[in-house]
Design a protein around this motif. Structure first.
Motif, PDB file in Angstrom:
ATOM      1  N   PRO A  68       0.800  -1.224   0.000  1.00  0.00           N
ATOM      2  CA  PRO A  68       0.000   0.000   0.000  1.00  0.00           C
ATOM      3  C   PRO A  68       0.834   1.276   0.000  1.00  0.00           C
ATOM      4  N   ALA A  69       2.000   1.258   0.619  1.00  0.00           N
ATOM      5  CA  ALA A  69       2.825   2.468   0.639  1.00  0.00           C
ATOM      6  C   ALA A  69       3.343   2.802  -0.751  1.00  0.00           C
ATOM      7  N   VAL A  70       3.634   1.792  -1.548  1.00  0.00           N
ATOM      8  CA  VAL A  70       4.080   2.037  -2.917  1.00  0.00           C
ATOM      9  C   VAL A  70       2.957   2.702  -3.713  1.00  0.00           C
ATOM     10  N   ALA A  71       1.745   2.219  -3.553  1.00  0.00           N
ATOM     11  CA  ALA A  71       0.597   2.846  -4.222  1.00  0.00           C
ATOM     12  C   ALA A  71       0.435   4.294  -3.768  1.00  0.00           C
ATOM     13  N   GLN A  72       0.643   4.546  -2.489  1.00  0.00           N
ATOM     14  CA  GLN A  72       0.559   5.920  -1.973  1.00  0.00           C
ATOM     15  C   GLN A  72       1.648   6.797  -2.588  1.00  0.00           C
ATOM     16  N   LEU A  73       2.855   6.263  -2.735  1.00  0.00           N
ATOM     17  CA  LEU A  73       3.944   7.036  -3.332  1.00  0.00           C
ATOM     18  C   LEU A  73       3.685   7.327  -4.811  1.00  0.00           C
ATOM     19  N   VAL A  74       3.087   6.377  -5.520  1.00  0.00           N
ATOM     20  CA  VAL A  74       2.725   6.612  -6.919  1.00  0.00           C
ATOM     21  C   VAL A  74       1.726   7.772  -7.006  1.00  0.00           C
ATOM     22  N   GLN A  75       0.725   7.775  -6.130  1.00  0.00           N
ATOM     23  CA  GLN A  75      -0.257   8.869  -6.114  1.00  0.00           C
ATOM     24  C   GLN A  75       0.406  10.191  -5.721  1.00  0.00           C
ATOM     25  N   LEU A  76       1.299  10.148  -4.751  1.00  0.00           N
ATOM     26  CA  LEU A  76       2.002  11.357  -4.328  1.00  0.00           C
ATOM     27  C   LEU A  76       2.836  11.922  -5.472  1.00  0.00           C
ATOM     28  N   ALA A  77       3.493  11.069  -6.241  1.00  0.00           N
ATOM     29  CA  ALA A  77       4.259  11.528  -7.403  1.00  0.00           C
ATOM     30  C   ALA A  77       3.342  12.229  -8.409  1.00  0.00           C
ATOM     31  N   ALA A  78       2.164  11.675  -8.644  1.00  0.00           N
ATOM     32  CA  ALA A  78       1.212  12.304  -9.569  1.00  0.00           C
ATOM     33  C   ALA A  78       0.747  13.656  -9.042  1.00  0.00           C
ATOM     34  N   ASP A  79       0.515  13.751  -7.738  1.00  0.00           N
ATOM     35  CA  ASP A  79       0.093  15.022  -7.148  1.00  0.00           C
ATOM     36  C   ASP A  79       1.197  16.074  -7.242  1.00  0.00           C
ATOM     37  N   VAL A  80       2.432  15.672  -6.993  1.00  0.00           N
ATOM     38  CA  VAL A  80       3.555  16.603  -7.097  1.00  0.00           C
ATOM     39  C   VAL A  80       3.733  17.038  -8.551  1.00  0.00           C
ATOM     40  N   ARG A  81       3.580  16.100  -9.485  1.00  0.00           N
ATOM     41  CA  ARG A  81       3.680  16.448 -10.912  1.00  0.00           C
ATOM     42  C   ARG A  81       2.620  17.480 -11.289  1.00  0.00           C
ATOM     43  N   ALA A  82       1.408  17.326 -10.764  1.00  0.00           N
ATOM     44  CA  ALA A  82       0.339  18.287 -11.069  1.00  0.00           C
ATOM     45  C   ALA A  82       0.680  19.683 -10.538  1.00  0.00           C
ATOM     46  N   ILE A  83       1.388  19.748  -9.439  1.00  0.00           N
ATOM     47  CA  ILE A  83       1.762  21.043  -8.856  1.00  0.00           C
ATOM     48  C   ILE A  83       2.939  21.655  -9.595  1.00  0.00           C
ATOM     49  N   LEU A  84       3.956  20.853  -9.906  1.00  0.00           N
ATOM     50  CA  LEU A  84       5.212  21.393 -10.433  1.00  0.00           C
ATOM     51  C   LEU A  84       5.363  21.299 -11.945  1.00  0.00           C
ATOM     52  N   GLY A  85       4.527  20.522 -12.596  1.00  0.00           N
ATOM     53  CA  GLY A  85       4.577  20.449 -14.047  1.00  0.00           C
ATOM     54  C   GLY A  85       5.641  19.514 -14.579  1.00  0.00           C
ATOM     55  N   PRO A  86       5.664  19.354 -15.898  1.00  0.00           N
ATOM     56  CA  PRO A  86       6.557  18.370 -16.527  1.00  0.00           C
ATOM     57  C   PRO A  86       8.031  18.756 -16.523  1.00  0.00           C
ATOM     58  N   GLU A  87       8.348  20.019 -16.309  1.00  0.00           N
ATOM     59  CA  GLU A  87       9.742  20.446 -16.341  1.00  0.00           C
ATOM     60  C   GLU A  87      10.527  19.982 -15.116  1.00  0.00           C
ATOM     61  N   CYS A  88       9.859  19.812 -13.999  1.00  0.00           N
ATOM     62  CA  CYS A  88      10.513  19.420 -12.757  1.00  0.00           C
ATOM     63  C   CYS A  88      10.713  17.904 -12.739  1.00  0.00           C
ATOM     64  N   LYS A  89      11.913  17.478 -12.391  1.00  0.00           N
ATOM     65  CA  LYS A  89      12.203  16.047 -12.274  1.00  0.00           C
ATOM     66  C   LYS A  89      11.818  15.579 -10.874  1.00  0.00           C
ATOM     67  N   ILE A  90      11.129  14.444 -10.800  1.00  0.00           N
ATOM     68  CA  ILE A  90      10.659  13.887  -9.531  1.00  0.00           C
ATOM     69  C   ILE A  90      11.348  12.544  -9.315  1.00  0.00           C
ATOM     70  N   GLY A  91      11.854  12.334  -8.098  1.00  0.00           N
ATOM     71  CA  GLY A  91      12.560  11.094  -7.817  1.00  0.00           C
ATOM     72  C   GLY A  91      12.246  10.518  -6.454  1.00  0.00           C
ATOM     73  N   TYR A  92      12.771   9.330  -6.242  1.00  0.00           N
ATOM     74  CA  TYR A  92      12.652   8.625  -4.973  1.00  0.00           C
ATOM     75  C   TYR A  92      13.937   7.838  -4.767  1.00  0.00           C
ATOM     76  N   ALA A  93      14.439   7.806  -3.547  1.00  0.00           N
ATOM     77  CA  ALA A  93      15.651   7.046  -3.234  1.00  0.00           C
ATOM     78  C   ALA A  93      15.288   5.907  -2.284  1.00  0.00           C
ATOM     79  N   ALA A  94      15.493   4.702  -2.743  1.00  0.00           N
ATOM     80  CA  ALA A  94      15.174   3.517  -1.951  1.00  0.00           C
ATOM     81  C   ALA A  94      16.365   3.125  -1.082  1.00  0.00           C
ATOM     82  N   ASP A  95      16.107   2.362  -0.059  1.00  0.00           N
ATOM     83  CA  ASP A  95      17.164   1.790   0.753  1.00  0.00           C
ATOM     84  C   ASP A  95      17.917   0.753  -0.077  1.00  0.00           C
ATOM     85  N   TRP A  96      19.206   0.611   0.171  1.00  0.00           N
ATOM     86  CA  TRP A  96      20.017  -0.318  -0.626  1.00  0.00           C
ATOM     87  C   TRP A  96      19.458  -1.732  -0.615  1.00  0.00           C
TER      88      TRP A  96
END
Length: 139
Positions: A68-96
């Motif tokens: 469920p947290a992965v699904a939440q992060l996918v939605q959060l990425a979409a929400d951030v994209r809607a705020i910042l637009g396509p020019e901004c790069k969005i990332g996530y850093a996972a634990d090794w």
């Protein structure tokens, strides 16, 4: 996990000139934190990149081998994209340790971050790894 993400939405934030107000549920969550900063970045005019989070916010499996947290992060990425637009790069850093997927110990392996890393709203991924700087570390 629901308490970690909660219910903050992009529309709960309102700009008043150079001030950002919040008019959503009274909560302190990852969603509210990240959305707050996304709105601040938008108010600044332009940012090159933003990171959603890092290291183990996504590891707890739910029912039926879901994450469920992965699904939440996918939605959060979409929400951030809607705020910042396509020019901004969005990332996530996972634990090794997530590089090898989630392994519950019975021989199964789930590459549970694939939906996040494959999201059209995620432009880059990273792996956090904190190796010792020397062999002199005390035990």
């Amino acid at each position: 996990m629901a308490a970690f993400f909660r219910r903050a939405r992009p529309e709960h934030f309102i700009r008043y000139g150079q001030t950002l107000g919040y008019h959503g549920p009274a909560e302190w969550s990852l969603r509210r934190f990240v959305l707050h900063y996304a709105h601040l970045c938008a108010m600044a005019g332009r940012v090159d990149a933003i990171q959603l989070g890092n290291a183990r916010a996504d590891a707890d499996p739910g029912a039926n081998d879901s994450f469920p947290a992965v699904a939440q992060l996918v939605q959060l990425a979409a929400d951030v994209r809607a705020i910042l637009g396509p020019e901004c790069k969005i990332g996530y850093a996972a634990d090794w340790s997530e590089y090898f997927g989630y392994q519950p110990g019975n021989g199964d392996r789930f590459f549970h971050l694939d939906p996040l890393w494959a999201s059209p709203d995620v432009d880059f991924v990273g792996i956090d790894n904190y190796m010792p700087l020397s062999g002199l570390a005390r035990r």
